[in-house]
Design a protein around this motif. Structure first.
Motif, short mmCIF file in Angstrom:
data_model
loop_
_atom_site.label_atom_id
_atom_site.label_comp_id
_atom_site.label_asym_id
_atom_site.label_seq_id
_atom_site.Cartn_x
_atom_site.Cartn_y
_atom_site.Cartn_z
N THR A 9 0.84 -1.21 0.00
CA THR A 9 0.00 0.00 0.00
C THR A 9 0.86 1.25 0.00
O THR A 9 0.92 1.98 -0.99
N ARG A 45 3.46 12.36 15.54
CA ARG A 45 2.07 11.87 15.45
C ARG A 45 1.35 12.03 16.78
O ARG A 45 1.91 11.70 17.83
N ASN A 63 -3.69 8.54 18.25
CA ASN A 63 -3.97 7.95 16.94
C ASN A 63 -3.34 6.57 16.88
O ASN A 63 -2.12 6.46 16.77
N ILE A 113 -1.46 0.50 13.26
CA ILE A 113 -1.80 -0.83 12.75
C ILE A 113 -0.68 -1.81 13.07
O ILE A 113 0.51 -1.49 12.92
N HIS A 165 1.22 -5.22 12.19
CA HIS A 165 1.45 -6.05 11.00
C HIS A 165 1.95 -7.43 11.40
O HIS A 165 2.86 -7.55 12.22
N THR A 225 -9.38 -1.92 21.33
CA THR A 225 -9.31 -2.69 20.08
C THR A 225 -7.92 -2.56 19.47
O THR A 225 -7.17 -1.63 19.78
N ARG A 253 -3.10 -6.16 10.26
CA ARG A 253 -3.10 -6.55 8.85
C ARG A 253 -1.86 -7.34 8.48
O ARG A 253 -0.82 -7.23 9.14
N PRO A 305 2.70 2.73 11.34
CA PRO A 305 1.90 3.70 10.58
C PRO A 305 2.62 3.99 9.27
O PRO A 305 3.73 3.49 9.04
N SER A 306 2.00 4.77 8.42
CA SER A 306 2.68 5.17 7.19
C SER A 306 3.96 5.93 7.54
O SER A 306 4.01 6.65 8.54
N GLU A 315 -3.45 3.81 1.44
CA GLU A 315 -3.38 2.92 2.59
C GLU A 315 -4.52 1.90 2.58
O GLU A 315 -5.54 2.10 1.92
N SER A 316 -4.34 0.86 3.41
CA SER A 316 -5.29 -0.25 3.45
C SER A 316 -6.70 0.20 3.84
O SER A 316 -6.90 1.22 4.51
N ARG A 362 -11.91 3.34 7.07
CA ARG A 362 -11.08 4.06 6.10
C ARG A 362 -11.21 3.34 4.77
O ARG A 362 -10.89 2.17 4.67
N SER A 379 -12.34 5.95 14.39
CA SER A 379 -10.95 5.76 14.00
C SER A 379 -10.28 7.10 14.22
O SER A 379 -10.45 8.02 13.43
N GLY A 389 -7.66 8.44 13.67
CA GLY A 389 -6.89 9.04 12.59
C GLY A 389 -7.73 9.92 11.70
O GLY A 389 -7.23 10.80 11.00
O1 TXA Z 1 -1.79 0.49 4.37
C1 TXA Z 1 -1.68 0.80 5.55
O2 TXA Z 1 -2.61 0.61 6.37
C2 TXA Z 1 -0.37 1.44 6.01
C3 TXA Z 1 0.74 0.43 5.86
C4 TXA Z 1 2.05 0.89 6.42
O3 TXA Z 1 0.35 -0.79 6.43
N1 TXA Z 1 -0.46 1.91 7.34
C5 TXA Z 1 -1.17 3.01 7.68
O4 TXA Z 1 -1.12 3.35 9.01
O5 TXA Z 1 -1.80 3.66 6.89
P1 TXA Z 1 -1.59 4.76 9.58
O6 TXA Z 1 -1.15 4.76 11.00
O7 TXA Z 1 -1.09 5.84 8.75
O8 TXA Z 1 -3.14 4.66 9.61
C6 TXA Z 1 -3.80 3.81 10.51
C7 TXA Z 1 -5.27 4.11 10.52
C8 TXA Z 1 -5.55 5.40 11.24
O9 TXA Z 1 -6.62 6.06 10.60
C9 TXA Z 1 -5.97 4.90 12.64
O10 TXA Z 1 -6.79 5.80 13.31
C10 TXA Z 1 -6.69 3.60 12.28
O11 TXA Z 1 -5.95 3.07 11.21
N2 TXA Z 1 -6.65 2.67 13.40
C11 TXA Z 1 -5.59 2.03 13.92
N3 TXA Z 1 -5.95 1.29 14.98
C12 TXA Z 1 -7.29 1.45 15.14
C13 TXA Z 1 -8.26 0.95 16.07
N4 TXA Z 1 -7.92 0.14 17.05
N5 TXA Z 1 -9.54 1.34 15.91
C14 TXA Z 1 -9.88 2.16 14.91
N6 TXA Z 1 -9.02 2.66 14.00
C15 TXA Z 1 -7.74 2.33 14.12
#
Ligand code: TXA
Ligand code: MG
Length: 367
Positions: free
Chosen positions: A38, A61, A65, A68, A70, A120, A124, A145-146, A183-184, A198, A263, A265
């Motif tokens: 991604t 950051r 927030n 994820i 992995h 939670t 992924r 995260p990204s 992103e995913s 998302r 979420s 973020g």
């Molecule tokens: O594709 C992707 O998901 C990339 C690659 C690196 O795997 N990662 C990514 O991570 O985009 P980040 O941190 O930029 O975005 C993570 C998103 C954020 O919107 C965050 O709020 C949400 O996922 N998130 C993470 N854990 C969560 C949770 N327990 N409940 C709800 N939302 C969550």
């Protein structure tokens, strides 16, 4: 911090040694940026609170927030969650490794710092052999995260990561450009109805089809992905385009009713290029004509204008190119970016629009 850069495009003997070294750094609490299908991620041992804390510092950051986690195999998922439901099994079987993140109840062993204090955890399995090998070598789940400075466009090329994180990560693994480019898809499976938090390249239709039930998009996310501007949200082309003149009330915050965002973020400024950015929406020919008009006006006034315009049905290409185009235009020193809206009736179009609207601070001209 002295950052080492490893260039890995295939897993040969040298790459194996470098990945072993990167895994050791992760086990010792360090930070390693790595490619996924991604966008690039900035990883730390997900179960080590100090290591995860270092991610927040490196990216700048906000610490509520969540990040994820992995994994490279399903047995690791069992360590992170109390139970694996049939739905989770079906989705993992069908879409992992791949651009799907599942939000699930967590076990207490997953530190609060990783989940931003939420009960939670988002998990992924990335579809990238370098990422998978790194996770396996590390022997622990990797929180990532990204790999961008918070608020900047997500990195889809190794050079983007170097630009943002040189001196901030222990190791940067540079590889090919990311295949997907956004992103995913984040899917919340903790409630009665699976809910997309998302949007991404995997669509609610695909997820619903696999599950044999409806998958919905969170209303807050929809509000952030489709703009229905009222008369006061138009930009007056004759005046200078003004960052504050057209903020949709949903911008950067789905929290107006006081409810916490599902979420976290979703509530932050995202993906912002350095240049001012405006989205033009309307029939293709009209959008092109208006772009030319604004460009000519701006350039006459000494400005430099960049254009982001994708083929009308080229949704996957748009996803692939969008973030990289924002960074390229910043590098070219443009001060205004004009972007053509994508059709948000298409699920991938909507996923790109979600990013485009955030990048533009919700400024839209309807033509
Ligand atoms: O594709 C992707 O998901 C990339 C690659 C690196 O795997 N990662 C990514 O991570 O985009 P980040 O941190 O930029 O975005 C993570 C998103 C954020 O919107 C965050 O709020 C949400 O996922 N998130 C993470 N854990 C969560 C949770 N327990 N409940 C709800 N939302 C969550
Ligand atoms: Mg991000």
């Amino acid at each position: 911090m002295n950052t080492r850069v490893f260039e890995i495009t295939e897993i040969d003997d040298r790459a194996k040694e470098e990945l072993k070294e990167a895994a050791k750094v992760l086990r010792n609490g360090g930070l390693v940026a790595f490619p996924t299908e991604t966008v690039y991620g900035l990883g730390a041992d997900a179960l080590n609170p100090d290591a995860v804390q270092a991610i927040y510092l490196a990216k700048g950051r906000p610490s509520d927030n969540p990040i994820i986690v992995h994994i490279a195999d399903l047995s690791t998922l069992e360590m992170l969650v109390p139970a694996i439901s049939t739905d989770v099994k079906i989705l993992a079987e069908r879409f992992w490794p791949g651009p799907l993140t599942m939000v699930l109840q967590k076990v207490p062993q997953v530190p609060d710092v990783t989940t931003g204090g939420l009960p939670t955890v988002a998990v992924r399995m990335p579809d990238n052999s370098i990422a998978l090998e790194l996770i396996r070598q590390c022997g622990c789940p990797i929180a990532a995260p990204s790999a961008n400075i918070s608020g900047r466009p997500s990195p889809t090329r190794g050079d983007h990561v170097v630009q943002d994180l040189m001196g901030k990560a222990d190791i940067i693994i540079k590889s090919f450009d990311c295949r997907v480019g956004i992103e995913s898809t984040v899917l919340d499976l903790t409630g009665p109805v699976p809910t997309v938090l998302r949007p991404g390249i995997l669509t609610p239709e695909q997820l619903g089809q696999a599950l044999g039930k409806e998958v919905v998009i969170d209303p807050g996310v929809l509000a952030q992905s489709k703009v229905d501007p009222g008369p006061d949200s138009r930009i007056n082309n004759d005046s200078c385009i003004n960052r504050n003149s057209n903020s949709n009330s949903n911008s950067n915050n789905n929290n107006d009713d006081g409810a916490p965002p599902k979420s976290p973020g979703m509530k932050y400024t995202h993906y912002a290029p350095k240049a001012e950015m405006v989205i033009l929406r309307g029939a293709r020919a009209d959008v092109e004509r208006e772009m030319e008009k604004i460009r000519a006006e701006r350039e006459q006034a000494g400005g430099k204008v960049g254009v982001v315009l994708f083929g009308e049905k080229a949704f996957e290409r748009a996803a692939h190119d969008f973030f990289a185009m924002l960074r390229d235009l910043d590098d070219q020193g443009v001060d205004l970016i004009l972007a053509g809206a994508l059709n948000d009736e298409d699920s991938i179009g909507l996923a790109v629009m979600n990013r485009m609207l955030k990048a533009a601070g919700y400024k839209v001209i309807d033509i």
